[in-house]
Design a protein around this motif. Structure first.
Motif, PDB file in Angstrom:
ATOM      1  N   SER A   1       0.832  -1.204   0.000  1.00  0.00           N
ATOM      2  CA  SER A   1       0.000   0.000   0.000  1.00  0.00           C
ATOM      3  C   SER A   1       0.868   1.256   0.000  1.00  0.00           C
ATOM      4  O   SER A   1       0.553   2.247  -0.660  1.00  0.00           O
ATOM      5  CB  SER A   1      -0.929   0.000   1.222  1.00  0.00           C
ATOM      6  OG  SER A   1      -1.993  -0.915   1.053  1.00  0.00           O
TER       7      SER A   1
ATOM      8  N   PRO B   1      -4.870  -2.626   0.199  1.00  0.00           N
ATOM      9  CA  PRO B   1      -5.918  -1.689  -0.232  1.00  0.00           C
ATOM     10  C   PRO B   1      -5.377  -0.565  -1.098  1.00  0.00           C
ATOM     11  O   PRO B   1      -6.081  -0.078  -1.994  1.00  0.00           O
ATOM     12  CB  PRO B   1      -6.499  -1.165   1.086  1.00  0.00           C
ATOM     13  CG  PRO B   1      -5.484  -1.490   2.139  1.00  0.00           C
ATOM     14  CD  PRO B   1      -4.782  -2.714   1.670  1.00  0.00           C
TER      15      PRO B   1
ATOM     16  N   ALA C   1      -6.998   0.278  -4.729  1.00  0.00           N
ATOM     17  CA  ALA C   1      -7.489   1.614  -5.068  1.00  0.00           C
ATOM     18  C   ALA C   1      -6.806   2.140  -6.332  1.00  0.00           C
ATOM     19  O   ALA C   1      -7.453   2.720  -7.213  1.00  0.00           O
ATOM     20  CB  ALA C   1      -7.248   2.567  -3.906  1.00  0.00           C
TER      21      ALA C   1
ATOM     22  N   SER D   1      -8.072   0.265  -9.421  1.00  0.00           N
ATOM     23  CA  SER D   1      -9.434   0.671  -9.756  1.00  0.00           C
ATOM     24  C   SER D   1      -9.446   2.024 -10.458  1.00  0.00           C
ATOM     25  O   SER D   1     -10.262   2.255 -11.362  1.00  0.00           O
ATOM     26  CB  SER D   1     -10.288   0.718  -8.484  1.00  0.00           C
ATOM     27  OG  SER D   1     -10.359  -0.564  -7.876  1.00  0.00           O
ATOM     28  N   ARG D   2      -8.553   2.926 -10.058  1.00  0.00           N
ATOM     29  CA  ARG D   2      -8.455   4.230 -10.730  1.00  0.00           C
ATOM     30  C   ARG D   2      -7.817   4.095 -12.106  1.00  0.00           C
ATOM     31  O   ARG D   2      -8.232   4.746 -13.063  1.00  0.00           O
ATOM     32  CB  ARG D   2      -7.627   5.206  -9.889  1.00  0.00           C
ATOM     33  CG  ARG D   2      -8.251   5.639  -8.584  1.00  0.00           C
ATOM     34  CD  ARG D   2      -7.569   6.890  -8.031  1.00  0.00           C
ATOM     35  NE  ARG D   2      -6.123   6.760  -7.939  1.00  0.00           N
ATOM     36  CZ  ARG D   2      -5.467   6.283  -6.877  1.00  0.00           C
ATOM     37  NH1 ARG D   2      -6.167   5.862  -5.825  1.00  0.00           N
ATOM     38  NH2 ARG D   2      -4.148   6.225  -6.849  1.00  0.00           N
TER      39      ARG D   2
END
Length: 227
Positions: A26, A93, A97, A100-101
């Motif tokens: 992360s 995570p 994230a 996903s972007r």
């Protein structure tokens, strides 16, 4: 009478190595994407194996595929571009994230390859692209068994990893961030034996020499779950 404890009320503590993977990746998600894309773009052997994997999946009618340890999502996106119905799962995570972007048309979720939130025999294919390397050797048989569980009979497993002895390479810093990551190199012959014991048949294996900046050879293994 002393009441019996409910096992569900006391969750099993997460192994420390999984916590380290989650927090480390992360922290380095953003710089890792640029590095990974550059490496992937200059690595024809890995792309060739992924292309062969995609052809095998399409020959089975385009069954669902999951990439475990999908990181920033570039391999998931590449396979989607080859016509696969694919999604990504990652422990970190920050990586989920970012993926996903970066690839908003694809689905990425948090999860661990040690206990996939998937039904039995639901996948036609599974990819672990340089993600099995973070699993300690004593936990690897359980992970391979989990891969076997979620693959349908005749489904394909695509692995990529650095080769070498089992002793881990530890990183305490990466991309200017403190991390705690162990990289476990795998011997292709030993992994083939583990896959066979788990119920897989190795269909193709490629080992390439290290590039100028690399320390070890790399290997790509395509295995099939027995019918």
């Amino acid at each position: 009478m002393t009441p019996t404890a409910d096992p569900a009320a006391t969750p099993t503590p997460e192994p420390p190595y999984l916590t380290a993977i989650r927090t480390s990746y992360s922290a380095i998600a953003e710089p890792y994407l640029d590095y990974a894309l550059e490496e992937f773009g200059t690595e024809p052997y890995g792309r060739a194996m992924l292309t062969a994997f995609a052809e095998r999946i399409r020959a089975r009618g385009g069954a669902r595929v999951v990439e475990v340890g999908s990181g920033p999502g570039y391999v998931t996106s590449y396979l989607h571009g080859l016509g696969l119905d694919i999604s990504g799962v990652d422990l970190a995570p920050g990586m989920v994230a970012l993926a996903s972007r970066s690839y908003p048309g694809l689905r990425f979720t948090e999860g661990t390859m040690t206990a996939l939130d998937l039904p039995d025999a639901c996948l036609g294919g599974l990819v672990a692209w340089y993600s099995l390397i973070h699993i300690p050797p004593e936990h690897r048989p359980g992970v391979l068994a989990e891969f076997h569980r979620v693959l349908a009979p005749g489904g394909y497993l695509q692995l990529a990893f650095q080769t070498g002895q089992e002793e881990p390479l530890h990183f305490a810093e990466a991309f200017g961030h403190p991390v705690a990551l162990d990289f476990h190199r795998l011997a292709p012959e030993a992994l083939t034996e583990q896959l066979t014991r788990t119920g897989f048949t190795v269909r193709a294996s490629l080992v390439r020499a290290p590039e100028e900046t690399e320390r070890t050879p790399h290997a790509y293994v395509l295995a099939r779950k027995e019918e």
